[in-house]
Design a protein around this motif. Structure first.
Motif, mmCIF file in Angstrom:
data_model
loop_
_atom_site.group_PDB
_atom_site.id
_atom_site.type_symbol
_atom_site.label_atom_id
_atom_site.label_comp_id
_atom_site.label_asym_id
_atom_site.label_seq_id
_atom_site.Cartn_x
_atom_site.Cartn_y
_atom_site.Cartn_z
ATOM 1 N N THR A 1 0.815 -1.286 -0.139
ATOM 2 C CA THR A 1 -0.091 0.084 0.043
ATOM 3 C C THR A 1 0.908 1.136 0.130
ATOM 4 O O THR A 1 2.009 1.019 0.422
ATOM 5 C CB THR A 1 -0.882 -0.080 1.328
ATOM 6 N N TYR A 2 0.269 2.237 -0.199
ATOM 7 C CA TYR A 2 1.234 3.626 0.012
ATOM 8 C C TYR A 2 1.895 3.841 1.030
ATOM 9 O O TYR A 2 2.821 4.177 1.072
ATOM 10 C CB TYR A 2 0.134 4.807 -0.478
ATOM 11 N N SER A 3 0.980 3.524 2.234
ATOM 12 C CA SER A 3 1.547 3.959 3.491
ATOM 13 C C SER A 3 2.677 3.003 3.976
ATOM 14 O O SER A 3 3.695 3.201 4.558
ATOM 15 C CB SER A 3 0.600 3.776 4.429
ATOM 16 N N LYS A 4 2.519 1.357 3.544
ATOM 17 C CA LYS A 4 3.698 0.495 3.758
ATOM 18 C C LYS A 4 4.721 0.969 2.918
ATOM 19 O O LYS A 4 6.015 0.716 3.344
ATOM 20 C CB LYS A 4 3.079 -0.782 3.602
ATOM 21 N N HIS A 5 4.798 1.238 1.722
ATOM 22 C CA HIS A 5 5.802 1.668 0.726
ATOM 23 C C HIS A 5 6.342 2.742 1.348
ATOM 24 O O HIS A 5 7.678 2.759 1.302
ATOM 25 C CB HIS A 5 5.001 1.990 -0.594
ATOM 26 N N PHE A 6 5.852 3.756 1.642
ATOM 27 C CA PHE A 6 6.444 4.929 2.295
ATOM 28 C C PHE A 6 7.355 4.789 3.566
ATOM 29 O O PHE A 6 8.232 5.261 3.575
ATOM 30 C CB PHE A 6 5.374 6.070 2.620
ATOM 31 N N ILE A 7 6.594 3.924 4.412
ATOM 32 C CA ILE A 7 7.381 3.569 5.762
ATOM 33 C C ILE A 7 8.462 2.850 5.245
ATOM 34 O O ILE A 7 9.753 3.319 5.967
ATOM 35 C CB ILE A 7 6.545 2.780 6.538
ATOM 36 N N PHE A 8 8.478 1.847 4.517
ATOM 37 C CA PHE A 8 9.648 1.052 4.059
ATOM 38 C C PHE A 8 10.813 2.109 3.552
ATOM 39 O O PHE A 8 11.914 2.047 3.890
ATOM 40 C CB PHE A 8 9.491 0.027 3.284
ATOM 41 N N ALA A 9 10.410 2.728 2.431
ATOM 42 C CA ALA A 9 11.381 3.370 1.760
ATOM 43 C C ALA A 9 12.071 4.718 2.494
ATOM 44 O O ALA A 9 13.117 5.014 2.178
ATOM 45 C CB ALA A 9 10.646 4.192 0.535
ATOM 46 N N PHE A 10 11.243 5.445 3.262
ATOM 47 C CA PHE A 10 11.796 6.193 4.371
ATOM 48 C C PHE A 10 12.497 5.787 5.154
ATOM 49 O O PHE A 10 13.723 6.510 5.433
ATOM 50 C CB PHE A 10 10.483 7.013 4.924
ATOM 51 N N THR A 11 12.361 4.795 5.815
ATOM 52 C CA THR A 11 13.363 4.044 6.691
ATOM 53 C C THR A 11 14.487 3.566 6.115
ATOM 54 O O THR A 11 15.652 3.802 6.619
ATOM 55 C CB THR A 11 12.448 2.865 7.609
ATOM 56 N N ALA A 12 14.508 2.976 5.160
ATOM 57 C CA ALA A 12 15.336 2.451 4.327
ATOM 58 C C ALA A 12 16.551 3.597 3.874
ATOM 59 O O ALA A 12 17.636 3.651 3.878
ATOM 60 C CB ALA A 12 15.020 1.682 3.028
ATOM 61 N N GLY A 13 15.921 4.674 3.277
ATOM 62 C CA GLY A 13 16.522 5.906 3.018
ATOM 63 C C GLY A 13 17.427 6.332 4.063
ATOM 64 O O GLY A 13 18.641 6.584 4.006
ATOM 65 N N TRP A 14 16.817 6.549 5.147
ATOM 66 C CA TRP A 14 17.495 7.026 6.490
ATOM 67 C C TRP A 14 18.632 6.159 6.960
ATOM 68 O O TRP A 14 19.797 6.331 7.329
ATOM 69 C CB TRP A 14 16.646 7.529 7.485
ATOM 70 N N LEU A 15 18.441 4.703 6.827
ATOM 71 C CA LEU A 15 19.146 3.916 7.308
ATOM 72 C C LEU A 15 20.674 3.786 6.276
ATOM 73 O O LEU A 15 21.621 3.420 7.004
ATOM 74 C CB LEU A 15 18.524 2.361 7.288
ATOM 75 N N LEU A 16 20.205 3.940 4.979
ATOM 76 C CA LEU A 16 21.421 3.854 4.165
ATOM 77 C C LEU A 16 22.235 4.861 4.108
ATOM 78 O O LEU A 16 23.402 4.975 4.089
ATOM 79 C CB LEU A 16 20.834 3.786 2.617
ATOM 80 N N ILE A 17 21.579 6.310 4.370
ATOM 81 C CA ILE A 17 22.544 7.426 4.870
ATOM 82 C C ILE A 17 23.477 7.406 6.086
ATOM 83 O O ILE A 17 24.527 7.628 5.990
ATOM 84 C CB ILE A 17 21.380 8.749 5.002
#
Length: 64
Positions: free
Chosen positions: A12-28
Motif C-alpha cells: 500500500t502507499y503507507s507501507k511503501h512510504f514507511i519502508f522507503a523512508f526508513t531504508a533511505g535514512w538507514l542507508l544514509i
C-alpha cells in the motif's frame, strides 16, 4: 505510473512510504558510518554491512 510501482511492489502507499523512508535514512546512516570507519577502522566495524544485509533480508522476505 504511480500506482504501477505500488502494485509491482505489492505494498500500500503507507507501507511503501514507511519502508522507503526508513531504508533511505538507514542507508544514509550506513554511508556516514562507512566514511567514519574508513578513517578510523575501530569505529563502526561491520555497521554498514549489517544495515544493508538487514534491508536485503527484509526485501527478500516481503517479496515471498
Amino acid at each position: 505510473m504511480f500506482k504501477q510501482h505500488l502494485n509491482e511492489s505489492g505494498k500500500t502507499y503507507s507501507k511503501h512510504f514507511i519502508f522507503a523512508f526508513t531504508a533511505g535514512w538507514l542507508l544514509i546512516y550506513a554511508g556516514i558510518t562507512s566514511i567514519i570507519h574508513s578513517l578510523i577502522p575501530s569505529l563502526f566495524p561491520f555497521t554498514s554491512q549489517k544495515i544493508v544485509q538487514k534491508l536485503l533480508n527484509k526485501v527478500k522476505k516481503d517479496s515471498l
